[in-house]
Design an enzyme around this catalytic site. Sequence first.
Site, PDB file in Angstrom:
ATOM      1  N   LYS A  72     -38.440 -38.757  18.082  1.00  0.00           N
ATOM      2  CA  LYS A  72     -39.293 -37.898  16.969  1.00  0.00           C
ATOM      3  C   LYS A  72     -39.434 -36.436  17.737  1.00  0.00           C
ATOM      4  O   LYS A  72     -39.759 -35.298  16.605  1.00  0.00           O
ATOM      5  CB  LYS A  72     -40.450 -38.630  16.655  1.00  0.00           C
ATOM      6  CG  LYS A  72     -40.077 -39.871  15.685  1.00  0.00           C
ATOM      7  CD  LYS A  72     -40.139 -39.051  14.425  1.00  0.00           C
ATOM      8  CE  LYS A  72     -39.888 -40.147  13.247  1.00  0.00           C
ATOM      9  NZ  LYS A  72     -39.754 -39.647  11.988  1.00  0.00           N
ATOM     10  N   ASP A  98     -47.386 -43.153  11.999  1.00  0.00           N
ATOM     11  CA  ASP A  98     -47.558 -44.499  12.547  1.00  0.00           C
ATOM     12  C   ASP A  98     -47.318 -44.691  14.007  1.00  0.00           C
ATOM     13  O   ASP A  98     -46.936 -45.611  14.575  1.00  0.00           O
ATOM     14  CB  ASP A  98     -46.803 -45.655  11.757  1.00  0.00           C
ATOM     15  CG  ASP A  98     -45.406 -45.027  11.015  1.00  0.00           C
ATOM     16  OD1 ASP A  98     -44.769 -44.468  11.799  1.00  0.00           O
ATOM     17  OD2 ASP A  98     -44.944 -45.444  10.134  1.00  0.00           O
TER      18      ASP A  98
HETATM   19  C1  LIG Z   1     -38.477 -45.449  16.102  1.00  0.00           C
HETATM   20  C2  LIG Z   1     -37.950 -44.936  14.508  1.00  0.00           C
HETATM   21  N1  LIG Z   1     -36.828 -44.929  13.941  1.00  0.00           N
HETATM   22  C3  LIG Z   1     -36.379 -44.525  12.966  1.00  0.00           C
HETATM   23  C4  LIG Z   1     -37.466 -44.159  12.216  1.00  0.00           C
HETATM   24  C5  LIG Z   1     -37.038 -43.678  10.640  1.00  0.00           C
HETATM   25  O1  LIG Z   1     -37.429 -42.206  10.489  1.00  0.00           O
HETATM   26  P1  LIG Z   1     -37.737 -41.865   8.884  1.00  0.00           P
HETATM   27  O2  LIG Z   1     -39.092 -42.124   8.871  1.00  0.00           O
HETATM   28  O3  LIG Z   1     -37.377 -40.284   8.790  1.00  0.00           O
HETATM   29  O4  LIG Z   1     -36.861 -42.467   8.060  1.00  0.00           O
HETATM   30  C6  LIG Z   1     -38.567 -43.804  12.734  1.00  0.00           C
HETATM   31  C7  LIG Z   1     -39.683 -43.244  11.983  1.00  0.00           C
HETATM   32  O5  LIG Z   1     -40.850 -42.949  12.180  1.00  0.00           O
HETATM   33  C8  LIG Z   1     -39.125 -44.252  14.010  1.00  0.00           C
HETATM   34  O6  LIG Z   1     -40.371 -44.226  14.460  1.00  0.00           O
END
Ligand SMILES: Cc1ncc(COP(=O)(O)O)c(C=O)c1O
Length: 371
Positions: A72, A98
């Site tokens: 992120k 979150d």
């Molecule tokens: C570890 C992880 N993978 C994938 C995602 C998916 O990203 P998005 O919310 O943009 O779909 C998130 C989102 O917070 C995440 O924390």
Amino acid sequence: MNEVFLNSPDNKLQNSLTNDILLKSNSLEYHKTLEEYSVTPLHDLKNLSRKLNVGKIYVKDESKRFNLNAFKGLGASYAIHKALSLDPNISIFCTATDGNHGRAVAWSAAKNNRKSVIYVPKQTSEARIKAIANHGSEVIQLDLNYEDTCKYASGISNKMDWTLIQDTSWENYEEIPAYIMSGYLTHLREMEDSINTLNQPGVDIVFLQCGVGSWPASCIWYYINRYFRNKPKIVLVEPDESSGILQSLLSNKRVTPKGSLNTIMAGLNCGIPSKSGWEIIKKGCDAALSISDEYAEKAIRALYFPIKDDKRVISGESGAAGLGGLIKCLEVNKFDTLREHIGLNTKSKILCINTEGNTDPESFKSIISNN
Ligand SMILES: Cc1ncc(COP(=O)(O)O)c(C=O)c1O
């Protein structure tokens, strides 16, 4: 509830503010200027692919990104950089999260000597809250779910004149989310000297786990922009109990998911999909499915206990969900139409992206000790 959707994408990108911003992204060049920058590893898990009887399984390990244990930071750092270049007087950044995105905003705000206020929903674990607060941010837990926490953060940012760095978009809030999505392009560009080869991709199928859909949408945008109809097949994966993208695809419009919102895949436990993410996803994904927590756990263990000389990958519940989706696709007999639709067979070259490491160490420990 339906657990799978087969899409026939036209792979056409529409003119929009988001598209314009993505086209102009120079995130890789920007990220290279950061002291924490290094290319994250891409593993070829030969023995796992033999075991699962597919051609190749590649895993790009984003748990190694910027020492943040998740991908992120790519989005938050680029969006904060862009926001500050437009207005150097910003003093406070705010977001709802979150976990992983909030940590990334807190880290990036601190790097730029700015304050951050981070709101988390009621189910966010103590470990994730601490990881955010360690960057000097003010973390406030609300007795709300993720979607309502986003609304709260947006409202208070307007009132207090803070800059909202939210990783999901809605009507009249699309610019910052587009910068975040532009930042995510870095990890795809890093693979241009390996599997994202020119003209023809080096993989056939990519499994992408979704929360609000911004990250998978930026990956889809990249593949369409680079390969158009030759892009790899894209399969989206969500938790059974929080499958906003799948349910939106089934309803042919953006909807808030029905489900208990009770899942170990905390990063994917979101509400209504991002507006601009949704616009791209429906044009470019090939299939979507949801998985139970057990598949995420299976995938975590498959990555943690490598076969022979495969590399060990530390993957959290949301990070492993893409591989969990692949395992489910291969295991479930009645998914033969799905397998045919995405061309999943013994020769398929597959990419999964480990989007987080053990962001909840207690939960991770109990999953791997249950082998
Ligand atoms: C570890 C992880 N993978 C994938 C995602 C998916 O990203 P998005 O919310 O943009 O779909 C998130 C989102 O917070 C995440 O924390």
